[in-house]
Design a protein around this motif. Structure first.
Motif, PDB file in Angstrom:
ATOM      1  N   LEU A 122     -26.394 -11.271 -23.945  1.00  0.00           N
ATOM      2  CA  LEU A 122     -27.639 -11.862 -23.461  1.00  0.00           C
ATOM      3  C   LEU A 122     -27.449 -12.413 -22.049  1.00  0.00           C
ATOM      4  N   GLY A 123     -26.332 -13.061 -21.786  1.00  0.00           N
ATOM      5  CA  GLY A 123     -26.034 -13.601 -20.454  1.00  0.00           C
ATOM      6  C   GLY A 123     -25.911 -12.498 -19.405  1.00  0.00           C
ATOM      7  N   ASN A 163     -27.317  -9.480 -19.551  1.00  0.00           N
ATOM      8  CA  ASN A 163     -28.669  -8.939 -19.359  1.00  0.00           C
ATOM      9  C   ASN A 163     -29.502  -9.859 -18.464  1.00  0.00           C
ATOM     10  N   LEU A 164     -29.424 -11.176 -18.709  1.00  0.00           N
ATOM     11  CA  LEU A 164     -30.175 -12.130 -17.881  1.00  0.00           C
ATOM     12  C   LEU A 164     -29.683 -12.101 -16.431  1.00  0.00           C
ATOM     13  N   LEU A 165     -28.371 -12.070 -16.256  1.00  0.00           N
ATOM     14  CA  LEU A 165     -27.805 -12.003 -14.913  1.00  0.00           C
ATOM     15  C   LEU A 165     -28.260 -10.724 -14.204  1.00  0.00           C
ATOM     16  N   ALA A 201     -31.002  -8.976 -14.838  1.00  0.00           N
ATOM     17  CA  ALA A 201     -32.435  -9.103 -14.575  1.00  0.00           C
ATOM     18  C   ALA A 201     -32.685 -10.000 -13.371  1.00  0.00           C
ATOM     19  N   ILE A 202     -31.944 -11.099 -13.247  1.00  0.00           N
ATOM     20  CA  ILE A 202     -32.115 -12.013 -12.109  1.00  0.00           C
ATOM     21  C   ILE A 202     -31.737 -11.320 -10.800  1.00  0.00           C
ATOM     22  N   SER A 251     -34.436 -10.618  -7.846  1.00  0.00           N
ATOM     23  CA  SER A 251     -34.205 -11.209  -6.517  1.00  0.00           C
ATOM     24  C   SER A 251     -34.153 -10.115  -5.442  1.00  0.00           C
TER      25      SER A 251
END
Length: 193
Positions: free
Chosen positions: A14-15, A17-19, A21-22, A26
């Motif tokens: 999950l971390g 994937n979030l990284l 996506a961010i 950006s």
């Protein structure tokens, strides 16, 4: 213990994937490099140039049409023929007679885009005359198109190509003018203002 491994693996995935996506968001929302775009789109001058290759036949038609319009009120009737050199034929009024005039030139394209017509021969009827004298008489007594300058002492006609009066404020530069190979090239400058 099995549950903790799955929880750690799930949170790690999950971390990541979030990284990911961010980072993508950006990059998408960051402004582009506007300096490069403005340099490409900003015009550097007031003209757009087009390179044109021509031949003697088409150029003969164009030159004679231009002369017809620009020197319509001149007392001397003349036309230009491009062969292996530039030939100017005309009739010169002399009292009640009309004398046949023939001038031959070698064209030389200049680096600045102008054209020099170097005088080779000149005759009126069958009489060959001194070039500088006849060029002087022509320059003093006959109307020439704007941008055409006769230099009798140098035995040449200098054509300031960018001073020629053309429709739509077009300007022309001569790049090549090799009549023997029929290799004639111009740059046409079109105003963009």
């Amino acid at each position: 213990m099995k549950q903790t491994k799955w929880k750690i693996a799930f949170l790690l995935l999950l971390g990541i994937n979030l990284l990911f996506a961010i980072i993508i968001i950006s990059l998408i929302t960051a402004p582009g490099d506007s300096k490069k775009i403005s340099k490409i789109n900003t015009p550097t001058n007031d003209h757009v140039s087009f390179h044109v290759k021509s031949n003697k036949y088409d150029l003969n038609r164009l030159i004679n049409n231009y002369l017809k319009e620009e020197a319509a009120d001149s007392p001397i009737d003349y036309r230009v023929l491009l062969g292996d050199e530039v030939e100017l034929y005309g009739t010169l009024p002399f009292f009640s007679e009309k004398l046949n005039l023939k001038l031959t030139f070698e064209p030389i394209a200049q680096k600045n885009g102008d054209l020099v017509l170097e005088q080779k021969s000149m005759s009126i009827g069958k009489l060959h005359l001194p070039i500088s004298s006849v060029l002087n008489i022509i320059s003093e007594n006959y109307k020439l198109p704007n941008g055409v300058e006769i230099r009798p002492n140098d035995h040449l006609v200098y054509v300031h190509m960018q001073q020629l009066k053309l429709k739509s404020d077009l300007q022309i530069k001569a790049n090549k003018f090799d009549l023997t190979k029929d290799d004639i090239g111009f740059t046409i400058l079109v105003p963009v203002k």
